[in-house]
Each structure stands twice: as C-alpha cells, then as structure tokens.
Enzyme design. Structure first.
Site, PDB file in Angstrom:
ATOM      1  N   TRP A 321       0.832  -1.210   0.000  1.00  0.00           N
ATOM      2  CA  TRP A 321       0.000   0.000   0.000  1.00  0.00           C
ATOM      3  C   TRP A 321       0.866   1.259   0.000  1.00  0.00           C
ATOM      4  O   TRP A 321       0.507   2.272  -0.605  1.00  0.00           O
ATOM      5  CB  TRP A 321      -0.905   0.003   1.237  1.00  0.00           C
ATOM      6  CG  TRP A 321      -1.740   1.234   1.396  1.00  0.00           C
ATOM      7  CD1 TRP A 321      -2.967   1.478   0.843  1.00  0.00           C
ATOM      8  CD2 TRP A 321      -1.427   2.413   2.161  1.00  0.00           C
ATOM      9  NE1 TRP A 321      -3.434   2.724   1.216  1.00  0.00           N
ATOM     10  CE2 TRP A 321      -2.500   3.319   2.022  1.00  0.00           C
ATOM     11  CE3 TRP A 321      -0.333   2.783   2.942  1.00  0.00           C
ATOM     12  CZ2 TRP A 321      -2.526   4.561   2.640  1.00  0.00           C
ATOM     13  CZ3 TRP A 321      -0.346   4.026   3.563  1.00  0.00           C
ATOM     14  CH2 TRP A 321      -1.433   4.897   3.419  1.00  0.00           C
ATOM     15  N   HIS A 322       2.025   1.184   0.640  1.00  0.00           N
ATOM     16  CA  HIS A 322       2.866   2.374   0.758  1.00  0.00           C
ATOM     17  C   HIS A 322       3.534   2.768  -0.557  1.00  0.00           C
ATOM     18  O   HIS A 322       3.902   3.936  -0.718  1.00  0.00           O
ATOM     19  CB  HIS A 322       3.931   2.167   1.833  1.00  0.00           C
ATOM     20  CG  HIS A 322       3.426   2.423   3.220  1.00  0.00           C
ATOM     21  ND1 HIS A 322       2.772   1.464   3.958  1.00  0.00           N
ATOM     22  CD2 HIS A 322       3.461   3.536   3.998  1.00  0.00           C
ATOM     23  CE1 HIS A 322       2.426   1.973   5.130  1.00  0.00           C
ATOM     24  NE2 HIS A 322       2.821   3.224   5.176  1.00  0.00           N
ATOM     25  N   GLY A 323       3.710   1.846  -1.456  1.00  0.00           N
ATOM     26  CA  GLY A 323       4.325   2.253  -2.712  1.00  0.00           C
ATOM     27  C   GLY A 323       4.662   1.091  -3.618  1.00  0.00           C
ATOM     28  O   GLY A 323       4.739  -0.066  -3.189  1.00  0.00           O
ATOM     29  N   PHE A 476       2.357   8.550  -1.095  1.00  0.00           N
ATOM     30  CA  PHE A 476       1.669   7.297  -0.870  1.00  0.00           C
ATOM     31  C   PHE A 476       0.171   7.406  -1.143  1.00  0.00           C
ATOM     32  O   PHE A 476      -0.511   6.430  -1.108  1.00  0.00           O
ATOM     33  CB  PHE A 476       1.894   6.808   0.576  1.00  0.00           C
ATOM     34  CG  PHE A 476       3.354   6.772   0.933  1.00  0.00           C
ATOM     35  CD1 PHE A 476       4.259   6.157   0.094  1.00  0.00           C
ATOM     36  CD2 PHE A 476       3.822   7.393   2.071  1.00  0.00           C
ATOM     37  CE1 PHE A 476       5.612   6.129   0.399  1.00  0.00           C
ATOM     38  CE2 PHE A 476       5.165   7.369   2.390  1.00  0.00           C
ATOM     39  CZ  PHE A 476       6.049   6.734   1.551  1.00  0.00           C
TER      40      PHE A 476
END
Length: 476
Positions: A321-323, A476
């Site tokens: 999810w962060h990248g 993000f």
C-alpha cells in the site's frame, strides 16, 4: 498545495474560513467540497474527475447495497459491494502499480512493454480506503447509507485529511456531516493543534531531514559507519515529525471546521515491542487493515496457522500500500517477521527484560525498518546496511561525521525528547508546583498563547526563506 506553505496559510485557508463561517449552516458542506476540490486541483486538476467519478461510484454502490439489504437480498448486496471494491481497487492498481507490474514483467524477458508513466493522483491511497470502509460498513449495517451525494463527496474529498490521512472512517464523522456545532473554543483548540503540527514539520522534520539528505548525497569514500547510523536516526526522527505533524495539522483543521478526527499517533517511539509500536504508529492505517482485512480473513479465530497467514497477508498489503517498490514490500514483511516472532513467544520473553532493554530492542528494529523504507531500491538498502555493519570497508568515524554530529546534536536531542511524553509531563508538573491552583488555567492559557504565536512566526520565517517542502507521505 501543502499545509506548510505561505499560499495555504495566508491565502487559501483565510479565504475558506471566512467563506465557511459567513454562509448558513446548510451550505457549509458545499463550501468544504468546493474548497477541497480546489485544494486537490492545485497540482493535478485533471484528477478531480477521477475523484468525482470515484465518489459517484461509491454513492450509487452504497444505495445499491442498501436497497438490496432492505429487500433481504444479501447476495445482491454482496455482488454490488464486490463490484465496487473491484472498481476502486482497480483504479488504485492502475494509477499506482501499473509501471511496477510492467517493470517486473520486463525483467523476466518474456515481454517488453513500455511504461505508461501515469502520474500518481495525490491522496488516492487514502480516499480509496475511506470509500471502501464506508461501503463495507454499509454492507455490515454499521452505518446508514448516505443518501445525500454532497455529504458523501464532502467526506471523501475533505481537504484537511485528503493528502496523507489520517484515514477517517465514515462512522467517525457520520453525524458531523449532517449536524456539527462549531464554536470559538473548538476553533481555538484546532488552531493550537494545527500550529503545533506546523512546528513539527517546519522546524524539526525539515531541518533533521537535511542531515539525511546530505549524508546520502556524499560519495561512499566520504561516509563512515557512524555517519550512516546518524543518517538512519535522522530519518527515523524526520518521518515521525513529518507524518505526525501532518496528522496534527489535519486533526486541527478538522476541528476548526467542526469535525473530530481520531488520533493517528500515540508516542510510538516509547514502545517496548514491535507489537506495541504498531498500536501507536499510524493508528488509522493499522486499525483499517485489522478491521477490513485481518478480521474478515478470520483473525485469530481459526487456529494458529491461519492466524499467521492472516498476519502475513496484512503486512504484505501494508507494505505494498505504501508504494510500488520492492523495498516497501520488504519493509512490510520485515515487520511481519518480528510481529510473528513476538506472537510465538518473543513478546513474553521481552517482558522479563528491563524496560530500557525492551525499548532498545524496539528502537533498533524501528531504525532498521526506516532504512528499508527510505531506500529507493533493494540494492541501495543492501549497500547502506553493509556500510552500517562494517561490511564494505568504511571507517567507524571521520572528520565529517564529527562535524555533522556536533552540528545537529542539540536538535537531535531535543527531537528525541520531544517524541516522548516528558515535555508535557514536565510542563504540567511545573504548573502544579509553581502556580497556585486557582491561577493555573489563566497562566497556562497565557503561556500557551505566547508560545503558539512565537512558534507560528518562527515557522513563517523559515517558510518564507525555504523552498518547496512536501510531506513524506504525499507520495503514498
């Protein structure tokens, strides 16, 4: 546009506040929605259509789920929910992860596909999760369907928390979207929280972040083991003050407009285990994955192996999810590994150690985690780790290391202390011991007001002379 900019502080925010408070209550959501769309459009006007489209999908999906449930058609409601999830998650995957998938396919030499180079819509990860939580909660019957599109759109686009969270659940603001009571006291509390967050970002995060940037810009031959550890500690401090500062500003802005967002940080760097750390860090994200992924997968209700699988899925998704980089996936799995270790017995063993050693264990692992997080690639992370653990021939220390250590030592020390409850405790103890009880409130208000004005003007002085300073979590 960012909160820590002169344009936002002296143009955008005053105009919105003035407009918001002079219009009748029934028009205030419309003002907030227009303001939020303008805020969002400042950098990427084309993606307003994507946000509006996502909101319409959420609106009609919610109505579809509600209608089917009212008719007793559980399967129909579930089909609508699944279709909405596919659409919203699909948009997130297309814009955020398409080039990641293409790059990895190309590395297998089975195909050669050119990258799409799509710009990442700002805040898409956050507002997608907010929409999903709303739809799932409607399906579960936790919240009533929102039949007013304007209210739902205001929730999705609300600019105080649009860019980097916290992830606001619909149930948290459901009532306030319809009926909220603004007041001078609430506004003052919000302004105080906003200025505190601004100070965290501008005076600490930005300044400490300079040290990290300087060290990693140096040629390898000019670095040292101690210098790399110093940079890792600097980034650890920077990301906390940057992200918690943004959360403070978002919560403060929300309160100025009559909304009460939940806390997103609770002194995470005083944790004595990784389990406790994630109860204190980015609370809105960890609780979102717990409630909408971990528990629906079965949580800890179906035996140990299923529980460990569920933890793995949650932390793989948390990292991803962060990248769209393998470093973020590695970062998520790194935390998964230590959380599982603590689940199978390490946690009980830790509790037998002195608190100081528990804290050292936690912070050592957290600093390493941010080294993974900040690296652009796996190879870059590996190179940094080799340097930090004497594996690539770097000296323990050199003249530049001493220079940077001396130059930043006071700021780093103040930042470390400020990341704990100690300053607040000392302040309260001082008031209770030095000021008579009946005068404490007056003295406290006077001191805090003076400090806040001073903090605000110092921040403005920095911002006037500084360049663009985006928040780390914007990407993000």
């Amino acid at each position: 546009m960012v909160f820590s900019s002169v344009v936002f502080l002296f143009v955008f925010l005053p105009i919105i506040l003035f407009t918001y408070f002079i219009v009748p209550h029934k028009m205030r959501n419309a003002v907030l929605l227009i303001a939020s769309l303008l805020f969002y459009a400042w950098g990427e006007p084309v993606y307003i259509l994507l946000m509006i489209g996502s909101t319409f999908v959420a609106y009609f999906s919610g109505l579809g789920i509600h209608t089917n449930l009212k008719k007793g058609n559980q399967k129909g409601a579930k089909r609508v929910l699944l279709l909405a999830i596919v659409i919203h998650v699909g948009c997130l995957l297309v814009f955020k992860y398409t080039d990641f998938f293409i790059d990895n396919l190309n590395r297998l030499h089975l195909v050669q596909i050119p990258n799409l180079n799509l710009a990442l819509p700002i805040g898409i990860s956050f507002y997608t999760f907010q929409i999903l939580s709303y739809l799932v909660d409607v399906y579960w019957g936790k919240v009533a369907v929102q039949k007013n599109w304007l209210n739902l759109a205001t929730y999705v686009a609300l600019f105080p928390q649009l860019i980097a969270g916290p992830i606001v659940r619909y149930e948290t603001v459901e009532e306030e979207l319809r009926n909220r009571q603004e007041s001078i006291d609430e506004f003052a509390q919000g302004a105080r929280r906003f200025v505190t967050g601004l100070g965290k970002k501008v005076l600490i995060a930005n300044t400490v972040g300079e040290l990290y940037t300087i060290v990693h810009a140096l040629p390898t031959q000019e670095q040292s083991v101690l210098m790399l550890w110093l940079a890792a500690v600097a980034y650890t401090i920077q990301i906390y003050y940057d992200f918690s500062g943004y959360s403070d500003m978002a919560i403060g802005l929300g309160r100025m407009f009559g909304f009460h967002f939940l806390e997103n940080f609770n002194y995470p760097y005083i944790a004595t285990s990784i389990t406790e750390f994630w109860r204190r860090w980015h609370i809105s994200l960890s609780s979102w994955f717990r409630d909408y992924v971990y528990i629906p997968l079965g949580g800890n209700r179906a035996g140990k192996l299923r529980q460990y699988r569920n933890i793995f899925v949650v932390w793989f998704l948390t990292g991803f999810w962060h990248g769209a980089e393998w470093t973020f996936i590695l970062w998520g799995l790194y935390f998964c590994f230590f959380l599982l270790l603590e689940k199978v017995g390490l946690y009980n063993g830790l509790k037998k150690l002195p608190l100081f050693l528990q804290h050292c264990y936690t912070m050592f692992l957290v600093v390493i985690s941010w080294t993974i997080f900040s690296a652009g690639t796996i190879s870059e992370f590996a190179t940094t780790m080799k340097g930090m653990f004497f594996l690539n021939g770097l000296p323990l220390c050199n003249d530049k290391t001493i220079y940077y250590l001396v130059s930043y030592s006071v700021l780093l020390l103040l930042a470390v202390v400020g990341a704990t409850p100690l300053p607040r405790r000392w302040y309260r103890n001082y008031l209770s011991g030095a000021v008579p009880l009946k005068k404490q409130h007056t003295v406290q208000m006077g001191v805090e007001l003076t400090l806040l004005f001073l903090l605000f003007f110092v921040c403005i002085a920095y911002l006037v002379s500084a360049s663009f300073n985006p928040f780390l979590y914007f990407r993000f």
